[in-house]
Scaffold this motif. Structure first.
Motif, PDB file in Angstrom:
ATOM      1  N   LEU A 146      46.480  52.090  45.566  1.00 48.24           N
ATOM      2  CA  LEU A 146      46.812  53.238  44.721  1.00 48.24           C
ATOM      3  C   LEU A 146      47.587  52.758  43.494  1.00 48.24           C
ATOM      4  CD1 LEU A 146      46.675  56.325  44.536  1.00 48.24           C
ATOM      5  CD2 LEU A 146      48.890  56.419  45.689  1.00 48.24           C
ATOM      6  N   GLY A 147      48.510  51.819  43.711  1.00 50.29           N
ATOM      7  CA  GLY A 147      49.224  51.228  42.586  1.00 50.29           C
ATOM      8  C   GLY A 147      48.277  50.498  41.654  1.00 50.29           C
ATOM      9  N   SER A 148      47.272  49.865  42.231  1.00 51.18           N
ATOM     10  CA  SER A 148      46.313  49.148  41.395  1.00 51.18           C
ATOM     11  C   SER A 148      45.465  50.110  40.570  1.00 51.18           C
ATOM     12  CB  SER A 148      45.410  48.261  42.263  1.00 51.18           C
ATOM     13  OG  SER A 148      44.471  49.014  42.989  1.00 51.18           O
ATOM     14  N   ALA A 149      45.297  51.349  41.068  1.00 47.00           N
ATOM     15  CA  ALA A 149      44.549  52.344  40.297  1.00 47.00           C
ATOM     16  C   ALA A 149      45.274  52.678  38.996  1.00 47.00           C
ATOM     17  CB  ALA A 149      44.352  53.613  41.132  1.00 47.00           C
ATOM     18  N   GLY A 150      46.573  52.960  39.116  1.00 52.52           N
ATOM     19  CA  GLY A 150      47.358  53.236  37.916  1.00 52.52           C
ATOM     20  C   GLY A 150      47.417  52.030  36.998  1.00 52.52           C
ATOM     21  N   ALA A 151      47.543  50.852  37.585  1.00 48.27           N
ATOM     22  CA  ALA A 151      47.616  49.622  36.798  1.00 48.27           C
ATOM     23  C   ALA A 151      46.291  49.343  36.095  1.00 48.27           C
ATOM     24  CB  ALA A 151      47.993  48.448  37.693  1.00 48.27           C
ATOM     25  N   ALA A 152      45.173  49.658  36.767  1.00 47.57           N
ATOM     26  CA  ALA A 152      43.862  49.433  36.159  1.00 47.57           C
ATOM     27  C   ALA A 152      43.713  50.240  34.877  1.00 47.57           C
ATOM     28  CB  ALA A 152      42.754  49.801  37.140  1.00 47.57           C
ATOM     29  N   LEU A 153      44.214  51.475  34.914  1.00 44.46           N
ATOM     30  CA  LEU A 153      44.169  52.322  33.722  1.00 44.46           C
ATOM     31  C   LEU A 153      45.015  51.718  32.611  1.00 44.46           C
ATOM     32  CD1 LEU A 153      42.862  55.019  32.927  1.00 44.46           C
ATOM     33  CD2 LEU A 153      45.022  56.129  33.503  1.00 44.46           C
ATOM     34  N   PHE A 154      46.216  51.254  32.964  1.00 44.23           N
ATOM     35  CA  PHE A 154      47.109  50.651  31.977  1.00 44.23           C
ATOM     36  C   PHE A 154      46.522  49.358  31.416  1.00 44.23           C
ATOM     37  CE2 PHE A 154      50.246  47.308  31.206  1.00 44.23           C
ATOM     38  CZ  PHE A 154      50.958  47.866  30.150  1.00 44.23           C
ATOM     39  N   VAL A 155      46.020  48.509  32.296  1.00 48.50           N
ATOM     40  CA  VAL A 155      45.470  47.223  31.853  1.00 48.50           C
ATOM     41  C   VAL A 155      44.246  47.441  30.964  1.00 48.50           C
ATOM     42  CG1 VAL A 155      44.337  45.093  32.621  1.00 48.50           C
ATOM     43  CG2 VAL A 155      46.371  45.923  33.811  1.00 48.50           C
ATOM     44  N   GLY A 156      43.379  48.386  31.361  1.00 45.86           N
ATOM     45  CA  GLY A 156      42.190  48.668  30.566  1.00 45.86           C
ATOM     46  C   GLY A 156      42.524  49.200  29.186  1.00 45.86           C
ATOM     47  N   ARG A 157      43.413  50.188  29.130  1.00 49.41           N
ATOM     48  CA  ARG A 157      43.786  50.775  27.842  1.00 49.41           C
ATOM     49  C   ARG A 157      44.618  49.796  27.012  1.00 49.41           C
ATOM     50  NH1 ARG A 157      42.847  56.319  27.493  1.00 49.41           N
ATOM     51  NH2 ARG A 157      42.040  57.221  29.430  1.00 49.41           N
ATOM     52  N   THR A 209      44.708  43.640  38.066  1.00 47.40           N
ATOM     53  CA  THR A 209      44.533  42.644  37.012  1.00 47.40           C
ATOM     54  C   THR A 209      43.601  41.531  37.468  1.00 47.40           C
ATOM     55  OG1 THR A 209      46.798  43.125  36.328  1.00 47.40           O
ATOM     56  CG2 THR A 209      45.751  41.196  35.363  1.00 47.40           C
ATOM     57  N   ASN A 210      43.746  41.132  38.724  1.00 49.77           N
ATOM     58  CA  ASN A 210      42.873  40.105  39.282  1.00 49.77           C
ATOM     59  C   ASN A 210      41.409  40.537  39.182  1.00 49.77           C
ATOM     60  OD1 ASN A 210      42.814  37.520  40.984  1.00 49.77           O
ATOM     61  ND2 ASN A 210      41.564  38.913  42.191  1.00 49.77           N
ATOM     62  N   MET A 262      30.031  49.894  43.014  1.00 49.90           N
ATOM     63  CA  MET A 262      31.294  49.205  43.279  1.00 49.90           C
ATOM     64  C   MET A 262      32.235  50.037  44.143  1.00 49.90           C
ATOM     65  SD  MET A 262      32.103  47.037  39.791  1.00 49.90           S
ATOM     66  CE  MET A 262      31.891  48.349  38.597  1.00 49.90           C
ATOM     67  N   VAL A 263      32.229  51.353  43.961  1.00 51.81           N
ATOM     68  CA  VAL A 263      33.103  52.228  44.761  1.00 51.81           C
ATOM     69  C   VAL A 263      32.705  52.198  46.228  1.00 51.81           C
ATOM     70  CG1 VAL A 263      33.601  54.658  45.244  1.00 51.81           C
ATOM     71  CG2 VAL A 263      33.870  53.772  42.924  1.00 51.81           C
ATOM     72  N   LEU A 264      31.415  52.314  46.512  1.00 46.55           N
ATOM     73  CA  LEU A 264      30.960  52.311  47.906  1.00 46.55           C
ATOM     74  C   LEU A 264      31.252  50.984  48.593  1.00 46.55           C
ATOM     75  CD1 LEU A 264      27.524  54.189  47.686  1.00 46.55           C
ATOM     76  CD2 LEU A 264      29.608  54.974  48.817  1.00 46.55           C
ATOM     77  N   THR A 265      30.980  49.883  47.898  1.00 43.71           N
ATOM     78  CA  THR A 265      31.237  48.580  48.515  1.00 43.71           C
ATOM     79  C   THR A 265      32.737  48.353  48.735  1.00 43.71           C
ATOM     80  OG1 THR A 265      31.161  47.534  46.318  1.00 43.71           O
ATOM     81  CG2 THR A 265      29.150  47.496  47.602  1.00 43.71           C
ATOM     82  N   GLN A 266      33.557  48.889  47.820  1.00 44.99           N
ATOM     83  CA  GLN A 266      35.007  48.725  47.963  1.00 44.99           C
ATOM     84  C   GLN A 266      35.542  49.500  49.171  1.00 44.99           C
ATOM     85  OE1 GLN A 266      36.749  46.682  46.247  1.00 44.99           O
ATOM     86  NE2 GLN A 266      38.895  47.278  46.325  1.00 44.99           N
ATOM     87  N   ILE A 267      35.075  50.723  49.367  1.00 46.74           N
ATOM     88  CA  ILE A 267      35.525  51.531  50.505  1.00 46.74           C
ATOM     89  C   ILE A 267      35.228  50.813  51.815  1.00 46.74           C
ATOM     90  CG2 ILE A 267      35.090  53.641  51.835  1.00 46.74           C
ATOM     91  CD1 ILE A 267      34.649  55.100  49.213  1.00 46.74           C
ATOM     92  N   VAL A 327      36.750  52.699  35.300  1.00 42.78           N
ATOM     93  CA  VAL A 327      35.911  52.427  36.475  1.00 42.78           C
ATOM     94  C   VAL A 327      36.727  51.733  37.560  1.00 42.78           C
ATOM     95  CG1 VAL A 327      33.948  51.075  37.317  1.00 42.78           C
ATOM     96  CG2 VAL A 327      33.745  52.371  35.195  1.00 42.78           C
ATOM     97  N   ASP A 328      37.567  50.798  37.165  1.00 44.11           N
ATOM     98  CA  ASP A 328      38.387  50.094  38.147  1.00 44.11           C
ATOM     99  C   ASP A 328      39.430  50.998  38.792  1.00 44.11           C
ATOM    100  OD1 ASP A 328      36.949  47.820  37.816  1.00 44.11           O
ATOM    101  OD2 ASP A 328      38.559  46.595  36.974  1.00 44.11           O
ATOM    102  N   VAL A 329      39.821  52.078  38.099  1.00 40.64           N
ATOM    103  CA  VAL A 329      40.683  53.085  38.724  1.00 40.64           C
ATOM    104  C   VAL A 329      39.947  53.703  39.914  1.00 40.64           C
ATOM    105  CG1 VAL A 329      41.740  55.365  38.453  1.00 40.64           C
ATOM    106  CG2 VAL A 329      42.037  53.641  36.679  1.00 40.64           C
ATOM    107  N   LEU A 330      38.686  54.039  39.702  1.00 42.66           N
ATOM    108  CA  LEU A 330      37.886  54.624  40.784  1.00 42.66           C
ATOM    109  C   LEU A 330      37.729  53.641  41.941  1.00 42.66           C
ATOM    110  CD1 LEU A 330      35.059  56.347  38.688  1.00 42.66           C
ATOM    111  CD2 LEU A 330      37.111  57.407  39.669  1.00 42.66           C
ATOM    112  N   ILE A 331      37.538  52.370  41.599  1.00 42.39           N
ATOM    113  CA  ILE A 331      37.403  51.348  42.641  1.00 42.39           C
ATOM    114  C   ILE A 331      38.696  51.244  43.449  1.00 42.39           C
ATOM    115  CG2 ILE A 331      37.065  48.881  43.069  1.00 42.39           C
ATOM    116  CD1 ILE A 331      35.345  48.802  40.533  1.00 42.39           C
ATOM    117  N   ALA A 332      39.829  51.259  42.736  1.00 39.94           N
ATOM    118  CA  ALA A 332      41.119  51.167  43.421  1.00 39.94           C
ATOM    119  C   ALA A 332      41.369  52.381  44.306  1.00 39.94           C
ATOM    120  CB  ALA A 332      42.240  51.017  42.400  1.00 39.94           C
TER     121      ALA A 332
END
Length: 433
Positions: free
Chosen positions: A81-92, A142-143, A261-266, A383-388
């Motif tokens: 969940l933290g990575s979801a917020g971070a993905a948005l920040f890193v992307g923007r 970020t990774n 990517m979302v399905l494989t991540q789940i 997209v990475d937010v959705l994955i996270a």
């Protein structure tokens, strides 16, 4: 007071001139492409170690602190969940200031979170533990997003391979991380830190080093150069704006890539999260857990070079279907292999990692194909937010499913969920992607 401003202005002019020198020089572009990949590879080695070490013992620390298996999947959910917020920040942040700023900051924040986890273990503070895991998730985001940096200057027939080079580099750190669990545990114990927190000491050092590598050496910024090249091409070739039809096609490709990517991540996160707990119940020690997770993460990243070639050669959709089939095989084996069989668990988790690898590279290539440099990093971050979030959901539900039913039920459910990739591919082909 005037001189510093003048110096700053001159520095900015020099930076602009340096970036513009790449626009009309394919040779310099190729040199920067190779240099970018080298920097990304180095950062990913450290980033992989930071991610894998923490993932290995997160559920075990929660189990120890809470005294129950029901919420053992919660740490994975929190840091994803933290990575979801971070993905948005890193992307923007990457879109506005460049990859160097977005990725470098993301890893540094993840390192701070890992330090917080160590402190939480020392003081046995569950609230600090979960708060720190939330921040630690920045390293995971970020990774994952670092894989995009190598594609900024890649051609359409090189993109999957560029992603694969970045991902395979993660293998070295990702395999080393879990297999250093025992060593780091003993080191932690020798300095008065709970042994289970030892891997997070490694995570902190690895993430901080990855951030420094990107912040110091990812120059010139590949995304900034890609933007300038795209702008120049638009002017010199008198390119028109994208038509509504092409925009719809691109949006569909983004949706399909994200869904893959979302399905494989789940599926991957759900089964992986509960495997250490499942192994503990069947008498496997911490070293065995580290071995299994190390092989799993190796399977997630090591085949990437081959996968990238296959995705570029046979197409994104065929490899997405291969992902679904491989994840189904992993779920079936995990469900029916005896819990006492270390070999069976290793093969199941290796297949789980391989299926995720197929899905991530094919989905990533679709996203890059469908985006323009001016909006690419922002879209990739979204997209990475959705994955996270998918990973967070898988982490939370995994513990509940196992508590209410069994690890076998979880594995079977994951395997059959992966089969949804097939109708996604059929739908995409129906839309002439």
């Amino acid at each position: 007071m005037v001189t510093p401003k003048s110096d700053d202005s001159q520095a900015l002019e020099l930076q602009r001139d340096s970036l513009h020198s790449y626009i009309d020089s394919p040779e310099k572009q190729q040199q920067l492409y190779k240099r970018t990949l080298a920097v990304v590879v180095t950062a990913q080695i450290f980033g992989g170690a930071g991610l894998a070490a923490g993932v290995t013992v997160g559920a075990l620390i929660a189990q120890d602190m809470l005294g129950t298996d029901v919420l053992a999947g919660l740490p994975t959910a929190v840091f994803t969940l933290g990575s979801a917020g971070a993905a948005l920040f890193v992307g923007r942040g990457s879109q506005r200031f460049g990859r160097r700023f977005g990725l470098g900051t993301g890893f540094l924040v993840g390192g701070i979170g890992a330090i917080g986890v160590v402190l939480a273990a020392i003081f046995n503070n569950i609230f600090l533990f979960f708060a720190s895991l939330l921040i630690y998730g920045s390293g995971a985001a970020t990774n994952l997003q670092t894989r995009y940096a190598g594609t900024d200057l890649a051609s359409s027939t090189q993109r999957a391979r560029a992603v694969s080079i970045a991902m395979v580099a993660t293998t070295f750190g990702a395999v080393a991380g879990p297999n250093l669990v025992g060593v780091m545990g003993r080191f932690a114990g020798s300095i008065g830190v709970p042994p289970l927190a030892g891997p997070f000491i490694l995570s902190a050092a690895a993430y901080l080093l990855a951030g420094l590598v990107l912040a110091l050496f990812l120059r010139p910024d590949p995304l900034k150069v890609a933007n300038l090249i795209a702008a120049k091409r638009h002017k010199t070739e008198s390119l028109t704006l994208e038509t509504p039809v092409s925009l719809i096609k691109n949006n569909r490709e983004v949706v399909v890539g994200a869904t893959i990517m979302v399905l494989t991540q789940i599926v991957m996160v759900a089964v992986m999260t509960m495997t250490p707990v499942y192994m503990g119940h069947h008498g496997h020690g911490l070293s065995a857990v580290g071995l299994v997770i190390g092989i799993h993460i190796a399977a997630m990243f090591l085949p990437s070079l081959i996968t990238g070639v296959l995705v570029d050669k046979f197409g994104r959709m065929k490899m997405a279907m291969a992902s679904g089939a491989t994840l189904l095989a992993a779920g079936l084996l995990a469900a029916f292999a005896p819990g006492s069989s270390l070999f069976g668990i290793i093969i199941a988790l290796a297949l789980l990692g391989l299926g995720w690898n197929f899905g991530l590279i094919s989905g990533t290539a679709l996203i890059v194909d469908a985006t323009h440099p001016k909006t690419r990093a922002k879209t990739q971050g979204t997209v990475d937010v959705l994955i996270a979030l998918a990973g967070a959901s898988g982490g939370v539900l995994s513990g509940m499913v196992v508590a209410q039913s069994s690890y076998a039920t979880l594995s079977l459910a994951g395997g059959f969920l992966a089969l949804l990739l097939i109708p996604v591919v059929i739908w995409s082909r129906g839309k002439h992607l």
